[in-house]
Scaffold this motif. Structure first.
Motif, PDB file in Angstrom:
ATOM      1  N   TYR A  49     -41.761  38.210  76.716  1.00  0.00           N
ATOM      2  CA  TYR A  49     -41.949  37.146  77.699  1.00  0.00           C
ATOM      3  C   TYR A  49     -40.630  36.642  78.306  1.00  0.00           C
ATOM      4  O   TYR A  49     -40.647  35.803  79.190  1.00  0.00           O
ATOM      5  CB  TYR A  49     -42.692  35.964  77.080  1.00  0.00           C
ATOM      6  CG  TYR A  49     -44.162  36.233  76.845  1.00  0.00           C
ATOM      7  CD1 TYR A  49     -45.104  35.912  77.810  1.00  0.00           C
ATOM      8  CD2 TYR A  49     -44.597  36.797  75.652  1.00  0.00           C
ATOM      9  CE1 TYR A  49     -46.456  36.150  77.593  1.00  0.00           C
ATOM     10  CE2 TYR A  49     -45.943  37.041  75.431  1.00  0.00           C
ATOM     11  CZ  TYR A  49     -46.860  36.718  76.404  1.00  0.00           C
ATOM     12  OH  TYR A  49     -48.200  36.955  76.186  1.00  0.00           O
ATOM     13  N   ASN A  64     -39.892  28.070  78.730  1.00  0.00           N
ATOM     14  CA  ASN A  64     -40.004  28.869  79.944  1.00  0.00           C
ATOM     15  C   ASN A  64     -40.296  30.315  79.587  1.00  0.00           C
ATOM     16  O   ASN A  64     -39.630  30.887  78.722  1.00  0.00           O
ATOM     17  CB  ASN A  64     -38.687  28.831  80.740  1.00  0.00           C
ATOM     18  CG  ASN A  64     -38.325  27.427  81.148  1.00  0.00           C
ATOM     19  OD1 ASN A  64     -39.015  26.808  81.927  1.00  0.00           O
ATOM     20  ND2 ASN A  64     -37.229  26.922  80.592  1.00  0.00           N
ATOM     21  N   LEU A  65     -41.279  30.890  80.256  1.00  0.00           N
ATOM     22  CA  LEU A  65     -41.604  32.306  80.097  1.00  0.00           C
ATOM     23  C   LEU A  65     -41.328  32.976  81.436  1.00  0.00           C
ATOM     24  O   LEU A  65     -42.076  32.806  82.395  1.00  0.00           O
ATOM     25  CB  LEU A  65     -43.069  32.485  79.689  1.00  0.00           C
ATOM     26  CG  LEU A  65     -43.543  31.660  78.490  1.00  0.00           C
ATOM     27  CD1 LEU A  65     -45.005  31.932  78.199  1.00  0.00           C
ATOM     28  CD2 LEU A  65     -42.684  31.938  77.273  1.00  0.00           C
ATOM     29  N   HIS A  66     -40.242  33.735  81.495  1.00  0.00           N
ATOM     30  CA  HIS A  66     -39.803  34.332  82.759  1.00  0.00           C
ATOM     31  C   HIS A  66     -40.486  35.656  83.062  1.00  0.00           C
ATOM     32  O   HIS A  66     -40.335  36.189  84.159  1.00  0.00           O
ATOM     33  CB  HIS A  66     -38.285  34.522  82.726  1.00  0.00           C
ATOM     34  CG  HIS A  66     -37.551  33.232  82.497  1.00  0.00           C
ATOM     35  ND1 HIS A  66     -37.416  32.271  83.471  1.00  0.00           N
ATOM     36  CD2 HIS A  66     -36.961  32.724  81.381  1.00  0.00           C
ATOM     37  CE1 HIS A  66     -36.745  31.240  82.978  1.00  0.00           C
ATOM     38  NE2 HIS A  66     -36.466  31.484  81.718  1.00  0.00           N
ATOM     39  N   ASN A  67     -41.221  36.189  82.109  1.00  0.00           N
ATOM     40  CA  ASN A  67     -41.911  37.456  82.281  1.00  0.00           C
ATOM     41  C   ASN A  67     -43.258  37.349  81.577  1.00  0.00           C
ATOM     42  O   ASN A  67     -43.425  36.565  80.644  1.00  0.00           O
ATOM     43  CB  ASN A  67     -41.091  38.595  81.653  1.00  0.00           C
ATOM     44  CG  ASN A  67     -41.739  39.939  81.847  1.00  0.00           C
ATOM     45  OD1 ASN A  67     -42.077  40.324  82.960  1.00  0.00           O
ATOM     46  ND2 ASN A  67     -41.921  40.668  80.765  1.00  0.00           N
ATOM     47  N   CYS A  68     -44.210  38.149  82.014  1.00  0.00           N
ATOM     48  CA  CYS A  68     -45.488  38.232  81.315  1.00  0.00           C
ATOM     49  C   CYS A  68     -45.774  39.705  81.057  1.00  0.00           C
ATOM     50  O   CYS A  68     -46.093  40.449  81.991  1.00  0.00           O
ATOM     51  CB  CYS A  68     -46.616  37.607  82.121  1.00  0.00           C
ATOM     52  SG  CYS A  68     -48.199  37.683  81.236  1.00  0.00           S
ATOM     53  N   SER A  71     -49.295  40.718  82.282  1.00  0.00           N
ATOM     54  CA  SER A  71     -49.667  40.057  83.533  1.00  0.00           C
ATOM     55  C   SER A  71     -50.859  40.702  84.222  1.00  0.00           C
ATOM     56  O   SER A  71     -51.705  39.994  84.780  1.00  0.00           O
ATOM     57  CB  SER A  71     -48.474  39.981  84.485  1.00  0.00           C
ATOM     58  OG  SER A  71     -48.028  41.276  84.819  1.00  0.00           O
ATOM     59  N   LYS A 103     -47.547  31.504  86.334  1.00  0.00           N
ATOM     60  CA  LYS A 103     -47.287  32.668  87.174  1.00  0.00           C
ATOM     61  C   LYS A 103     -48.497  33.025  88.033  1.00  0.00           C
ATOM     62  O   LYS A 103     -48.341  33.427  89.177  1.00  0.00           O
ATOM     63  CB  LYS A 103     -46.881  33.877  86.321  1.00  0.00           C
ATOM     64  CG  LYS A 103     -45.443  33.843  85.852  1.00  0.00           C
ATOM     65  CD  LYS A 103     -45.163  35.062  85.012  1.00  0.00           C
ATOM     66  CE  LYS A 103     -43.967  35.865  85.325  1.00  0.00           C
ATOM     67  NZ  LYS A 103     -43.231  35.789  86.491  1.00  0.00           N
ATOM     68  N   THR A 109     -42.478  31.520  87.133  1.00  0.00           N
ATOM     69  CA  THR A 109     -42.448  31.505  85.681  1.00  0.00           C
ATOM     70  C   THR A 109     -43.655  30.734  85.160  1.00  0.00           C
ATOM     71  O   THR A 109     -44.313  30.035  85.919  1.00  0.00           O
ATOM     72  CB  THR A 109     -41.136  30.845  85.190  1.00  0.00           C
ATOM     73  OG1 THR A 109     -41.028  30.977  83.788  1.00  0.00           O
ATOM     74  CG2 THR A 109     -41.056  29.389  85.574  1.00  0.00           C
ATOM     75  N   CYS A 110     -43.932  30.870  83.890  1.00  0.00           N
ATOM     76  CA  CYS A 110     -44.850  29.952  83.214  1.00  0.00           C
ATOM     77  C   CYS A 110     -43.956  28.982  82.445  1.00  0.00           C
ATOM     78  O   CYS A 110     -42.934  29.384  81.892  1.00  0.00           O
ATOM     79  CB  CYS A 110     -45.768  30.680  82.242  1.00  0.00           C
ATOM     80  SG  CYS A 110     -47.083  31.625  83.033  1.00  0.00           S
ATOM     81  N   ALA A 111     -44.338  27.737  82.432  1.00  0.00           N
ATOM     82  CA  ALA A 111     -43.557  26.740  81.707  1.00  0.00           C
ATOM     83  C   ALA A 111     -44.506  25.791  80.993  1.00  0.00           C
ATOM     84  O   ALA A 111     -45.584  25.463  81.504  1.00  0.00           O
ATOM     85  CB  ALA A 111     -42.647  25.961  82.657  1.00  0.00           C
TER      86      ALA A 111
END
Length: 125
Positions: A49, A64-68, A71, A103, A109-111
């Protein structure tokens, strides 16, 4: 899978959430919130993530999740995001956890906002 057994999708993500909790929870009982936030973030980072967290001066945190890494699945099945939130909230039972960015809502991002609950309010009925 969804066409054959729609409930199976939910069970698969619930099982994934439980495995993530089990892999992360050992030794966290009674540890300070910041250590549990760090453990959650570390586990999410290990899963791809690209996770990090920040601590604000008021004692809250943002994960903070900068990637999934899932997805494509998460876009089709909201269960993935629900399980992710469930993982975080289960390991932070003395905090309010709220998704503030997503996202799938075209955010970059997801936060998650993590607000520790004061000890005198943590066990109210």
């Amino acid at each position: 899978i969804h066409d054959e057994d729609p409930e199976l999708v939910e069970r698969v993500f619930e099982r994934r959430r439980r495995r993530m909790v089990e892999a992360t929870s050992e030794g966290l009982d009674g540890t300070p919130t910041i250590e549990r936030v760090a453990a959650v973030t570390s586990q999410l980072d290990a899963l791809g993530y690209l996770a990090d967290f920040e601590e604000a001066s008021d004692g809250t945190f943002v994960i903070n999740l900068h990637n999934c890494p899932i997805s494509a699945v998460a876009e089709r099945y909201q269960h993935a995001c629900t399980a992710e939130l469930g993982f975080i909230t289960e390991l932070l039972p003395d905090a309010d956890v709220t998704r503030t960015m997503h996202k799938s809502a075209e955010c970059g991002t997801c936060a998650y906002q993590v607000s520790p609950i004061p000890h005198d309010q943590a066990h109210r009925c």
